[in-house]
Design a protein around this motif. Sequence first.
Motif, PDB file in Angstrom:
ATOM      1  N   ILE A 133     100.237 -22.008 147.206  1.00  0.00           N
ATOM      2  CA  ILE A 133     101.520 -21.772 146.536  1.00  0.00           C
ATOM      3  C   ILE A 133     101.212 -21.023 145.251  1.00  0.00           C
ATOM      4  O   ILE A 133     100.181 -21.249 144.637  1.00  0.00           O
ATOM      5  CB  ILE A 133     102.270 -23.094 146.265  1.00  0.00           C
ATOM      6  N   SER A 134     102.081 -20.110 144.887  1.00  0.00           N
ATOM      7  CA  SER A 134     101.803 -19.240 143.756  1.00  0.00           C
ATOM      8  C   SER A 134     103.067 -18.976 142.959  1.00  0.00           C
ATOM      9  O   SER A 134     104.092 -18.633 143.527  1.00  0.00           O
ATOM     10  CB  SER A 134     101.235 -17.921 144.284  1.00  0.00           C
ATOM     11  N   SER A 135     102.986 -19.151 141.650  1.00  0.00           N
ATOM     12  CA  SER A 135     104.142 -18.850 140.811  1.00  0.00           C
ATOM     13  C   SER A 135     104.234 -17.349 140.573  1.00  0.00           C
ATOM     14  O   SER A 135     103.222 -16.651 140.518  1.00  0.00           O
ATOM     15  CB  SER A 135     104.048 -19.584 139.474  1.00  0.00           C
ATOM     16  N   ARG A 136     105.476 -16.881 140.470  1.00  0.00           N
ATOM     17  CA  ARG A 136     105.745 -15.486 140.105  1.00  0.00           C
ATOM     18  C   ARG A 136     106.613 -15.542 138.861  1.00  0.00           C
ATOM     19  O   ARG A 136     107.643 -16.201 138.845  1.00  0.00           O
ATOM     20  CB  ARG A 136     106.475 -14.770 141.241  1.00  0.00           C
ATOM     21  N   ALA A 137     106.191 -14.862 137.805  1.00  0.00           N
ATOM     22  CA  ALA A 137     106.913 -14.927 136.529  1.00  0.00           C
ATOM     23  C   ALA A 137     106.751 -13.614 135.785  1.00  0.00           C
ATOM     24  O   ALA A 137     105.843 -12.831 136.071  1.00  0.00           O
ATOM     25  CB  ALA A 137     106.378 -16.078 135.686  1.00  0.00           C
ATOM     26  N   LEU A 138     107.635 -13.389 134.827  1.00  0.00           N
ATOM     27  CA  LEU A 138     107.504 -12.273 133.900  1.00  0.00           C
ATOM     28  C   LEU A 138     107.032 -12.827 132.575  1.00  0.00           C
ATOM     29  O   LEU A 138     107.473 -13.901 132.159  1.00  0.00           O
ATOM     30  CB  LEU A 138     108.853 -11.588 133.690  1.00  0.00           C
ATOM     31  N   GLY A 139     106.171 -12.105 131.912  1.00  0.00           N
ATOM     32  CA  GLY A 139     105.729 -12.559 130.603  1.00  0.00           C
ATOM     33  C   GLY A 139     104.619 -11.697 130.057  1.00  0.00           C
ATOM     34  O   GLY A 139     104.107 -10.813 130.730  1.00  0.00           O
ATOM     35  N   SER A 140     104.257 -11.981 128.848  1.00  0.00           N
ATOM     36  CA  SER A 140     103.164 -11.272 128.202  1.00  0.00           C
ATOM     37  C   SER A 140     102.059 -12.278 127.885  1.00  0.00           C
ATOM     38  O   SER A 140     102.269 -13.484 127.953  1.00  0.00           O
ATOM     39  CB  SER A 140     103.651 -10.563 126.939  1.00  0.00           C
ATOM     40  N   VAL A 141     100.899 -11.755 127.557  1.00  0.00           N
ATOM     41  CA  VAL A 141      99.741 -12.586 127.244  1.00  0.00           C
ATOM     42  C   VAL A 141      99.070 -12.064 125.983  1.00  0.00           C
ATOM     43  O   VAL A 141      99.278 -10.914 125.588  1.00  0.00           O
ATOM     44  CB  VAL A 141      98.720 -12.608 128.414  1.00  0.00           C
ATOM     45  N   HIS A 142      98.288 -12.913 125.349  1.00  0.00           N
ATOM     46  CA  HIS A 142      97.460 -12.478 124.228  1.00  0.00           C
ATOM     47  C   HIS A 142      96.075 -13.113 124.374  1.00  0.00           C
ATOM     48  O   HIS A 142      95.925 -14.144 125.025  1.00  0.00           O
ATOM     49  CB  HIS A 142      98.094 -12.825 122.874  1.00  0.00           C
ATOM     50  N   GLU A 143      95.096 -12.473 123.771  1.00  0.00           N
ATOM     51  CA  GLU A 143      93.724 -12.968 123.793  1.00  0.00           C
ATOM     52  C   GLU A 143      93.480 -13.781 122.531  1.00  0.00           C
ATOM     53  O   GLU A 143      93.880 -13.393 121.436  1.00  0.00           O
ATOM     54  CB  GLU A 143      92.728 -11.809 123.856  1.00  0.00           C
ATOM     55  N   ASN A 144      92.823 -14.940 122.711  1.00  0.00           N
ATOM     56  CA  ASN A 144      92.492 -15.793 121.576  1.00  0.00           C
ATOM     57  C   ASN A 144      91.142 -16.434 121.874  1.00  0.00           C
ATOM     58  O   ASN A 144      91.030 -17.238 122.801  1.00  0.00           O
ATOM     59  CB  ASN A 144      93.575 -16.856 121.365  1.00  0.00           C
ATOM     60  N   ALA A 145      90.126 -16.052 121.112  1.00  0.00           N
ATOM     61  CA  ALA A 145      88.774 -16.592 121.264  1.00  0.00           C
ATOM     62  C   ALA A 145      88.282 -16.445 122.709  1.00  0.00           C
ATOM     63  O   ALA A 145      87.720 -17.370 123.285  1.00  0.00           O
ATOM     64  CB  ALA A 145      88.723 -18.052 120.818  1.00  0.00           C
ATOM     65  N   THR A 148      92.797 -15.964 127.628  1.00  0.00           N
ATOM     66  CA  THR A 148      94.061 -15.264 127.825  1.00  0.00           C
ATOM     67  C   THR A 148      95.181 -16.302 127.878  1.00  0.00           C
ATOM     68  O   THR A 148      95.244 -17.119 128.797  1.00  0.00           O
ATOM     69  CB  THR A 148      94.033 -14.439 129.132  1.00  0.00           C
ATOM     70  N   ILE A 149      96.043 -16.258 126.860  1.00  0.00           N
ATOM     71  CA  ILE A 149      97.118 -17.244 126.706  1.00  0.00           C
ATOM     72  C   ILE A 149      98.449 -16.592 127.073  1.00  0.00           C
ATOM     73  O   ILE A 149      98.771 -15.511 126.596  1.00  0.00           O
ATOM     74  CB  ILE A 149      97.207 -17.772 125.252  1.00  0.00           C
ATOM     75  N   VAL A 150      99.229 -17.270 127.914  1.00  0.00           N
ATOM     76  CA  VAL A 150     100.557 -16.794 128.273  1.00  0.00           C
ATOM     77  C   VAL A 150     101.488 -17.030 127.086  1.00  0.00           C
ATOM     78  O   VAL A 150     101.502 -18.109 126.489  1.00  0.00           O
ATOM     79  CB  VAL A 150     101.078 -17.513 129.543  1.00  0.00           C
ATOM     80  N   GLU A 151     102.283 -16.016 126.748  1.00  0.00           N
ATOM     81  CA  GLU A 151     103.172 -16.057 125.587  1.00  0.00           C
ATOM     82  C   GLU A 151     104.444 -16.856 125.856  1.00  0.00           C
ATOM     83  O   GLU A 151     104.782 -17.162 126.997  1.00  0.00           O
ATOM     84  CB  GLU A 151     103.558 -14.626 125.177  1.00  0.00           C
ATOM     85  N   ASP A 152     105.178 -17.095 124.789  1.00  0.00           N
ATOM     86  CA  ASP A 152     106.427 -17.856 124.822  1.00  0.00           C
ATOM     87  C   ASP A 152     107.559 -17.124 125.550  1.00  0.00           C
ATOM     88  O   ASP A 152     108.579 -17.729 125.875  1.00  0.00           O
ATOM     89  CB  ASP A 152     106.847 -18.170 123.378  1.00  0.00           C
ATOM     90  N   ASP A 153     107.395 -15.826 125.833  1.00  0.00           N
ATOM     91  CA  ASP A 153     108.460 -15.068 126.506  1.00  0.00           C
ATOM     92  C   ASP A 153     108.424 -15.209 128.032  1.00  0.00           C
ATOM     93  O   ASP A 153     109.147 -14.516 128.745  1.00  0.00           O
ATOM     94  CB  ASP A 153     108.395 -13.592 126.122  1.00  0.00           C
ATOM     95  N   LEU A 154     107.624 -16.140 128.546  1.00  0.00           N
ATOM     96  CA  LEU A 154     107.508 -16.362 129.989  1.00  0.00           C
ATOM     97  C   LEU A 154     108.874 -16.643 130.612  1.00  0.00           C
ATOM     98  O   LEU A 154     109.683 -17.378 130.050  1.00  0.00           O
ATOM     99  CB  LEU A 154     106.585 -17.555 130.267  1.00  0.00           C
ATOM    100  N   GLN A 155     109.122 -16.023 131.780  1.00  0.00           N
ATOM    101  CA  GLN A 155     110.331 -16.282 132.565  1.00  0.00           C
ATOM    102  C   GLN A 155     109.903 -16.532 134.008  1.00  0.00           C
ATOM    103  O   GLN A 155     109.482 -15.614 134.712  1.00  0.00           O
ATOM    104  CB  GLN A 155     111.292 -15.100 132.511  1.00  0.00           C
TER     105      GLN A 155
END
Length: 199
Positions: A133-145, A148-155
């Motif tokens: 099973i796989s989620s499909r979403a829209l969003g942006s990511v940022h690099e931290n240390a 790769t972290i998914v941003e708060d704009d995830l839909q």
Amino acid sequence: MPKYLLREYFELCPGGICEDLLSEDEKFQVKNGAVFLSGVMQRTDEQNGNGRIYPHNVLMREVKNYMKVVKENRACGELDHPEDSVVNLKNASHMVTDLWWEDKDLKGKIKVLSTPSGKILESLINDGVKLGISSRALGSVHENAGRTIVEDDLQLICFDIVSEPSTQGAFMQLSESKIKEPFSKADRLNRMLNDIIGE
């Protein structure tokens, strides 16, 4: 910040059907030929096979918004991931019927539909194919240390059935695509209200 189509994979539970998770109505449906699958749908605060980390508060918010779609029997998904941010009903194979949290694991239950794609899915199940099973979403990511972290704009858009479950050395990579707006005006308004009232 650009939004990307984010896709994540998880293996469904062995055997797929968990009788103790079915309501009386669903047990009746199974006796009449319906097929339900259950398992881990997504996981938070842990690097997944695609190298991304979904913060718990972000995914929890999106699941809360998505539950409206689940309750309205509109939470359809497809076989494999299309290169699109819209669920194409002509390709729908299943419908999410329930989601719940167990610690950092989002678990869920899906019903296989009687559509042409659903019949293919049912045949794969009957032939013993191990499904993910796989989620499909829209969003942006940022690099931290180096993470790769998914941003708060995830839909969150939907959950698709896939052949490759999430494992170390994932097969999918973050991809860009031309984005169509997958949410109706009412869905966007509901999201804003949930953010404002925090419910």
